[in-house]
Design a protein around this motif. Structure first.
Motif, PDB file in Angstrom:
ATOM      1  N   THR A  25       0.815  -1.218   0.000  1.00 39.62           N
ATOM      2  CA  THR A  25       0.000   0.000   0.000  1.00 39.62           C
ATOM      3  C   THR A  25       0.846   1.264   0.000  1.00 39.62           C
ATOM      4  O   THR A  25       0.337   2.346  -0.266  1.00 39.62           O
ATOM      5  CB  THR A  25      -0.953   0.022   1.209  1.00 39.62           C
ATOM      6  N   HIS A  26       2.133   1.123   0.295  1.00 42.44           N
ATOM      7  CA  HIS A  26       3.032   2.285   0.298  1.00 42.44           C
ATOM      8  C   HIS A  26       4.469   1.803   0.154  1.00 42.44           C
ATOM      9  O   HIS A  26       4.835   0.788   0.728  1.00 42.44           O
ATOM     10  CB  HIS A  26       2.882   3.084   1.591  1.00 42.44           C
ATOM     11  N   THR A  28       8.350   3.931  -0.194  1.00 35.88           N
ATOM     12  CA  THR A  28       9.233   5.065  -0.426  1.00 35.88           C
ATOM     13  C   THR A  28      10.656   4.530  -0.441  1.00 35.88           C
ATOM     14  O   THR A  28      11.068   3.847   0.499  1.00 35.88           O
ATOM     15  CB  THR A  28       9.094   6.137   0.685  1.00 35.88           C
TER      16      THR A  28
END
Length: 115
Positions: A25-26, A28
């Motif tokens: 979902t994420h 970085t």
């Protein structure tokens, strides 16, 4: 929700997708070229697990997690196929069919199906 720091965060994504059908979902990145994750989140069912790659400043911090699945025996075999090591073979317990594995990054997963 747990926050893991692991040596090889991309491997954690691969493992959880193969065994638990996790959804990213994420993500970085700290370094795109070296594929180093600064922060990522996955969902297993309705539970979120956050994690990052270890660095010199942040050493690996593994965890033990308990996950309910539809079929503990199937998830156990998927985990072994994905490189996990058995901690406890599937067996009937008072709370359901349960087993345990340690993933390739050192996290322990207790896998259970409800009766």
């Amino acid at each position: 929700m747990p926050y893991l720091i692991v040596a090889g965060a991309e491997k954690l994504i691969d493992f959880t997708q193969a065994v638990f059908e996790a959804k990213v979902t994420h993500r970085t990145m700290r370094d795109e070229e070296k594929n180093i994750i600064m922060h990522a989140e996955i969902m297993i069912g309705d539970s979120t697990i956050m994690f990052a790659d270890a660095t010199e400043q942040y050493a690996p911090q593994t965890a033990g997690m308990f996950v309910y699945v539809e079929d503990a025996d199937e998830a156990y075999q998927k985990a072994l196929d994905a490189g996990a090591v058995s901690v406890l073979e599937p067996a009937d317990q008072s709370y359901g069919r349960s087993c345990g594995v340690t993933d390739p990054l050192g996290n322990t997963w207790w896998i259970t199906s409800e009766k």
